[in-house]
Scaffold this active site. Structure first.
Site, PDB file in Angstrom:
ATOM      1  N   SER A   9     -13.834 -12.559  -0.394  1.00 18.43           N
ATOM      2  CA  SER A   9     -13.515 -13.044   0.953  1.00 18.43           C
ATOM      3  C   SER A   9     -14.582 -12.727   1.992  1.00 18.43           C
ATOM      4  O   SER A   9     -14.322 -12.806   3.184  1.00 18.43           O
ATOM      5  CB  SER A   9     -12.175 -12.435   1.396  1.00 18.43           C
ATOM      6  N   PRO A  31       0.830  -1.208   0.000  1.00 19.17           N
ATOM      7  CA  PRO A  31       0.000   0.000   0.000  1.00 19.17           C
ATOM      8  C   PRO A  31       0.862   1.256   0.000  1.00 19.17           C
ATOM      9  O   PRO A  31       2.076   1.201   0.237  1.00 19.17           O
ATOM     10  CB  PRO A  31      -0.789  -0.116   1.318  1.00 19.17           C
ATOM     11  N   LYS A  50      -5.257  -8.071   6.336  1.00 19.51           N
ATOM     12  CA  LYS A  50      -6.532  -8.207   7.050  1.00 19.51           C
ATOM     13  C   LYS A  50      -6.295  -8.375   8.546  1.00 19.51           C
ATOM     14  O   LYS A  50      -7.045  -7.825   9.374  1.00 19.51           O
ATOM     15  CB  LYS A  50      -7.305  -9.397   6.489  1.00 19.51           C
TER      16      LYS A  50
END
Length: 792
Positions: A680, A358, A723
């Site tokens: 997901s 990111p 996550k």
């Protein structure tokens, strides 16, 4: 042939240096040595006769008896003249050959010898006559080649009838060594003397022919050089008269100097030389001249084989990488591995690394640190928005404004052929009618091809194999598969809360203090305050937004210091809102207590991991399924699959099998303005739906990720680390993940694994066992419908 022997006579001896006198020769001699002068004086007192013998070595100043040849010439001194410098010049005439029999030992002032004169009788021999003619012919050839002997000499020599005298006169005109001339002098019989002379003439003629050939070659080269020099000087003079100062000639001279002073491969050298010659011949007004000049400048400026030496010190490199960045263990380890292999094999093709992560996690700055740790030059090229193939490969020289592509532009900037070359934002390239730049990058990033990279402008193969390419991307989906196969992927998922705290304390805060002119004492921002900024004012994978918040505090602190409000600024967790305003995010769980019909999922985005709250409401109706929250096609399909699974398992879950006939189901994901998609969220949707239908609440401490099949199997997902970090930021205590993703737990930071319990699951039954509370808080959907009907 007989010799008339005379009785031995005494002669004063005059040693000659570098000179030999034959009978019948008349020449001047300069005499300066003391012993030689006394020998001359003795000869003048007696009968003017003196014996002339040559020294075997020229450089001997005072020759001994062994240094003087035994055969010489008796000469008559015709004239003697004393010169102002003390030297005596004499005119001598050679008479007869004479052989030294011995030296008069009692005479020490000068050499005096006993010698025997050797006279040559006149004889007639046809073979000797033939030899004489042959010698004359060869001498004529020699004169034609030599140009040092005048034709008059040949005419004078041709009139000589005596064979011995002919041999002596011809030998005297040849530039022979003293030993060769002495050999002729010592050869008294006619025939052997002529034969020996013939051999010497043949040798001299061959040498002259070789000299002539060499001279012609050298002359041609000199003529060409002189002609070019003359023409260049003329051109300079013309340009000077026209007021063009040095003009084109000055440019060409400067370029030639750069070419000679630089180091280039042979083919490149020849190409540059050829282009400079073209430029020189071209008129100043010709438009193509500027194109050629630009081309030559680029060829001269590119680093053809210029390398910087790698600093192969793993300990130092590790210190530099740790000094510049906190965390990022895998990329650092990969660089140290490259250094170790380089140290063993001494030469290794540069790796092609792709840092994926990111924004704000330090991909670009890490590449700069890699260059510093290796001791290499660093160059960066941004590929964001590049859509023209010529940006990579360059333009053809025929186009207006043509120039090399960004790769060779970067190599020129680096100034070495082995820099660390950063290709930033490789996933942001596009393609249109002007070509596909990602396809042009295939050759650049292929270790088997980039040693002969071809640029349209340069038109010469350039070696990129020693370059260490580092590329960066936010997500792999934007990179074409053939390009992706050529790179080694290193994921940088983001930082944990603890890592962010260390980074802000070690790097960001001191950096912003320096940039805002604040000393260590003027601003104090403790770790408690930094932690509150991380939790309540930022929600990101990287630290870019965190740095912006710290910069905002530094600006406000600088204003207070300058205005005189305070001499020292103390920022605490309680006073943070005075600098940054109210908190932008709520730290902790999305729900304060267990909720029915609400589950928390984990999603991956290109800016990191995010928590995703899914709400399900069951209403009286006719079985319609409503999906809101700006869901993508994949997530809509996941919702349909979860709904079908719930219907198929209604009896086992204690749900009325006809619930879908009497109720409408509304599935909503908050933040409806934000597009959401991904594979997901299947088990999260199913859990929230079953919770709403059964009345069992979902534990507020549980977050989950995974896809569900129609039979209830939990399928693996990607981006587990991102996550997990999102769950950690939100304060969840338990994370449910697919069983197949259990192997990815080793990539999770230890601080996250200590705070969160990770539970691998393979079926929805296990998910419901961990996610749902055992007691029923609300009545099931069917009962709720009956209860509502009775109240009405």
């Amino acid at each position: 042939m007989g010799l008339n022997k005379q009785k031995n006579r005494r002669f004063p001896l005059l040693p000659l240096r570098g000179l030999l006198v034959y009978p019948s020769m008349v020449l001047h001699l300069d005499v300066g040595r003391e012993r030689s002068v006394k020998a001359l004086e003795k000869a003048m007192v007696d009968d003017h006769l003196i014996l002339l013998c040559s020294q075997s070595e020229v450089n001997i100043e005072e020759p001994a008896q062994d240094d003087i040849f035994r055969m010489g010439t008796v000469a008559k001194v015709r004239q003697m003249l004393k010169l102002p410098n003390g030297t005596i010049r004499v005119l001598v005439e050679g008479l007869e050959r004479a052989e030294v029999l011995g030296y008069v030992e009692e005479n020490t002032e000068f050499y005096e010898v006993y010698a025997r004169e050797l006279q040559e009788p006149n004889t007639e021999d046809p073979e000797v006559d033939a030899l004489m003619r042959t010698v004359l012919t060869q001498f004529e050839h020699y004169i034609n080649l030599s140009k040092k002997v005048t034709p008059e000499t040949l005419a004078a020599v041709s009139d000589i009838d005596e064979p011995g005298r002919l041999a002596d006169v011809i030998t005297s005109h040849l530039p022979l060594k003293i030993k060769d001339k002495q050999a002729i002098l010592e050869t008294v019989p006619f025939r052997p003397r002529l034969e020996k002379l013939l051999d010497l003439l043949n040798n001299e003629r061959e040498v002259l022919e070789l000299e002539r050939k060499i001279g012609q070659r050298v002359k041609k080269q000199m003529e060409k050089t002189q002609k070019e020099y003359y023409l260049r000087e003329q051109m300079k003079a013309i340009q000077k008269e026209l007021g063009e100062k040095e003009g084109r000639a000055g440019e060409v001279e400067e370029l030639r100097e750069q070419l000679e002073n630089g180091e280039f491969p042979e083919k490149v050298y020849e190409r540059i030389k050829k282009e400079i010659d073209r430029l020189e011949r071209m008129p100043t007004s010709a438009a193509e001249g500027s194109i050629i000049r630009g081309y030559v400048d680029w060829l001269l400026a590119l680093p053809w084989g210029k390398e910087t030496e790698d600093v192969l010190d793993i300990t130092r490199a590790e210190e530099i990488l740790n000094e510049d960045h906190y965390g990022l263990e895998k990329p650092k380890e990969r660089v140290l591995e490259y250094l170790a292999v380089q140290q063993l094999v001494k030469k290794l093709k540069g790796p092609i690394l792709c840092l994926v992560g990111p924004p704000g996690v330090g991909k670009t700055s890490l590449a700069r640190s890699i260059a510093r740790s290796l001791g290499r030059e660093f160059v960066r090229v941004s590929l964001g928005g590049v859509r023209d193939e010529a940006e990579i490969r360059g333009h053809r020289r025929t186009y207006v404004g043509a120039m090399p592509g960004r790769i060779l532009q970067g190599m020129r900037t680096a100034g070495s052929s082995n820099p660390v070359f950063l290709l930033d934002e490789i996933d942001k390239m596009a393609s249109d009618f002007r070509g596909d730049p990602s396809a042009a990058l295939l050759e650049v990033l292929d270790p088997e091809q980039n040693n002969t990279f071809s640029d349209h402008f340069v038109e010469l193969p350039y070696d990129l194999s020693k370059v260490m390419f580092v590329t960066t991307a936010n997500m792999l989906q934007g990179i074409p598969r053939p390009l992706l196969d050529r790179m080694e992927i290193l994921n940088i998922p983001g930082y944990t809360e603890l890592e962010k705290l260390e980074i802000s304390d070690r790097y960001l805060l001191p950096k912003q203090k320096r940039e805002h002119g604040l000393s260590e004492e003027q601003l104090n921002l403790p770790q408690e305050g930094l932690l509150q900024i991380i939790r309540q004012y930022t929600r990101e994978s990287g630290v870019r937004n965190l740095e912006q918040q710290i910069a905002a505090i530094c600006r406000k602190a600088a204003k207070r210091l300058v205005s005189g409000e305070s001499e020292r600024i103390e920022v605490t967790a309680d006073s943070l809102k005075d600098y940054l305003g109210n908190a932008k995010f709520r730290y902790g769980l999305a729900e304060a207590e267990d909720q029915v019909g609400s589950a928390t999922g984990l999603a991956w985005t290109e800016v990191g991991g995010e928590t995703l709250t899914i709400e399900v409401s069951v209403l009286p109706g006719s079985g319609k399924l409503t999906l809101t929250g700006k869901l993508g096609d994949v997530m809509k399909e996941s919702a349909q699959a979860a709904f079908s699974y719930t219907r198929s398992r209604a009896d086992q879950l204690g749900i009325d099998g006809s619930f879908y006939e009497k109720n409408d189901v509304h599935i909503h994901i908050p933040e409806g303005a934000v597009p959401k998609d991904g594979p997901s969220a299947g088990i999260t949707l199913a859990t929230a739906l079953i919770s709403a239908l059964t009345g069992r609440a979902v534990s507020k401490d549980v977050a989950m990720t995974g896809e569900v099949t129609l039979r209830g199997r939990v399928l693996p997902i990607g981006g587990l680390k991102e996550k997990s970090l999102a769950a950690h930021r939100a304060g969840y205590k338990k994370v449910l993940l697919p069983m197949d993703n259990e192997r990815d737990l080793r990539d999770i930071p230890e601080s996250v694994k200590e705070a969160i319990e990770f539970v691998p699951v393979s079926h929805m039954d296990e998910v419901l066992e961990h996610a749902l509370t055992p007691e029923v808080i609300e009545p099931p959907a069917a009962e709720a419908s009956e209860f509502q009907a009775k109240t009405h």
